[in-house]
Each structure stands twice: as structure tokens, then as C-alpha cells.
Design a protein around this motif. Structure first.
Motif, short mmCIF file in Angstrom:
data_model
loop_
_atom_site.label_atom_id
_atom_site.label_comp_id
_atom_site.label_asym_id
_atom_site.label_seq_id
_atom_site.Cartn_x
_atom_site.Cartn_y
_atom_site.Cartn_z
N ARG A 105 -3.35 -37.13 5.05
CA ARG A 105 -2.37 -36.04 5.19
C ARG A 105 -3.01 -34.76 4.69
O ARG A 105 -3.60 -34.74 3.61
N VAL A 106 -2.92 -33.69 5.49
CA VAL A 106 -3.50 -32.41 5.10
C VAL A 106 -2.44 -31.33 5.04
O VAL A 106 -1.53 -31.27 5.87
N VAL A 107 -2.55 -30.48 4.03
CA VAL A 107 -1.73 -29.29 3.87
C VAL A 107 -2.63 -28.12 4.21
O VAL A 107 -3.72 -27.98 3.62
N VAL A 108 -2.22 -27.29 5.18
CA VAL A 108 -3.10 -26.26 5.73
C VAL A 108 -2.60 -24.87 5.37
O VAL A 108 -1.43 -24.55 5.58
N ALA A 109 -3.53 -24.04 4.86
CA ALA A 109 -3.24 -22.65 4.52
C ALA A 109 -4.48 -21.82 4.82
O ALA A 109 -5.59 -22.35 4.86
N GLY A 110 -4.30 -20.51 5.03
CA GLY A 110 -5.45 -19.64 5.22
C GLY A 110 -5.31 -18.68 6.38
O GLY A 110 -4.25 -18.13 6.64
N ALA A 111 -6.42 -18.50 7.11
CA ALA A 111 -6.47 -17.51 8.17
C ALA A 111 -7.39 -18.02 9.31
O ALA A 111 -8.20 -18.91 9.08
N GLN A 112 -7.31 -17.47 10.46
CA GLN A 112 -6.22 -16.66 10.97
C GLN A 112 -5.23 -17.55 11.70
O GLN A 112 -5.62 -18.48 12.39
N THR A 113 -3.97 -17.19 11.61
CA THR A 113 -2.88 -17.98 12.16
C THR A 113 -3.13 -18.39 13.60
O THR A 113 -3.01 -19.56 13.96
N ASP A 114 -3.45 -17.42 14.45
CA ASP A 114 -3.55 -17.66 15.89
C ASP A 114 -4.93 -18.12 16.32
O ASP A 114 -5.21 -18.24 17.51
#
Length: 194
Positions: A105-114
Motif C-alpha cells: 500500500r502506498v500513500v502518494v504526495a508531491g508534484a506535479q499533480t497532472d
């Protein structure tokens, strides 16, 4: 409910929070702050933090633009992945590192959204991982000059559609940083190695 029944752990993926990527990002400081809070929580809860950095002709390895923003600092022993494609799994050792950590299971955060956030979410999901998009911990720059919607709309749309992603044997969910369950319902923290 990951498709990896022998991988009960969760990892936090911090994607491309680099000087050259987020310099012009929408709501940059708030997003970096949310990521920093997640990183601190993950470390306290013994959840692995994996750092991903884009490397290409515009973001040259070792340059100031390539460096992770000064508000964040990878700790000794935290994996760092260099990538040349949007999907953090593509042509990198990320899948092997996650397997070695027992992560399903991964929790994803950061850049860039698109770009890299979207590609990494889809990449993880199609490879069988449960995924969590942190709705207030990802951002993008203003690309309206190229026909894209304004950044706030890009972020909102990604948050909306990711919560409806589905596939057999895996989940796709969203949560704000303050409410993210970093361990996960079936997960457990990694044994303390310190």
C-alpha cells in the motif's frame, strides 16, 4: 486489500518535491508543509518514506533544481529513487524496494499533480498496490497558457476521480494529510531498525 497478501506494510512516496519542480507550484508552501507533516508522522509511526526525484535534461542530477526543497530532508537510510519518466515505477528500482519492505500500500504526495503524481498513482494501481492520494499534499504549476485548467481545478479534479478508481483486489482512496492512515487497515508498522 492489496493484491500482495504477503505485504502488509504501507510506504509514503514523496514524489518530485524538488526545487526545480515546485518553484512555481500552486500553493507551494502549504503543500510542502503538508508533506513535511506526513514525513514526520511516517517516521514516528515507523512507516517507510521513499523519496523520488526526477532527473532529465531540464532537472540535472546534482543541480540546485534537482535538490529536494530545503524544508524537507531525507533521513539516513530512507530510499531515494531517481526516475526519468512520470511513473515512479517505470525503469526504476521502486517496485523492488517496496517488495523488500513488504509494502503493498502506498500513500502518494508531491508534484506535479497532472504529470508524475497521476502517472505514479496509476502505475502503482495497475501493478497491484492499494493507493492513497493525499488531497492537500500534491500540487502543480499553472499551465493555462498551454490549454490546461487552472492549477486548483487540476488538483480538485484529480482528487475527485482518484476516489472513484477501482480494480479487483486493490483500493484507491483519498484523504487529507491530517486524516491519512499511514499504517492502513491491514497494515502494520515496520519493525524499528534504530
Amino acid at each position: 486489500m492489496t493484491t500482495f497478501p504477503d505485504r502488509p506494510h504501507t510506504a509514503l512516496l514523496v514524489v518530485d518535491v524538488q526545487n526545480g519542480v515546485v518553484a512555481q507550484a500552486h500553493d507551494r508552501d502549504a503543500v510542502v508543509g503538508a508533506v513535511a507533516t506526513l514525513v514526520d508522522r511516517a517516521r514516528r509511526e515507523r512507516v517507510p518514506v521513499v523519496w523520488v526525484q526526477q532527473t532529465d535534461d531540464e532537472i540535472v542530477r546534482g543541480s540546485d533544481g534537482w535538490d529536494i526543497v530545503p524544508e524537507l530532508a531525507p533521513a539516513d537510510g530512507e530510499p531515494r529513487i531517481e526516475k526519468q519518466h512520470g511513473d515512479s515505477f517505470e525503469a526504476t528500482e521502486l517496485a523492488g524496494i517496496l517488495a523488500g519492505l513488504g509494502v503493498g500500500r502506498v500513500v502518494v504526495a508531491g508534484a506535479q499533480t497532472d504529470a508524475c503524481i497521476r502517472a505514479t498513482l496509476h502505475g502503482a494501481f495497475v501493478r497491484g498496490y492499494d493507493t492513497v492520494l493525499v488531497t492537500d499534499a500534491h500540487t502543480t504549476e499553472d499551465l493555462t497558457a498551454y490549454g490546461a485548467p487552472p492549477p486548483a481545478q487540476v488538483i480538485a479534479h484529480t482528487n475527485l476521480y482518484w476516489g472513484f478508481q477501482s480494480g479487483p483486489g486493490r483500493t484507491a482512496t483519498t484523504a487529507v494529510a491530517a486524516e491519512v492512515d499511514l499504517v492502513g487497515a491491514a497494515g502494520q508498522p515496520i519493525a524499528n531498525t534504530a
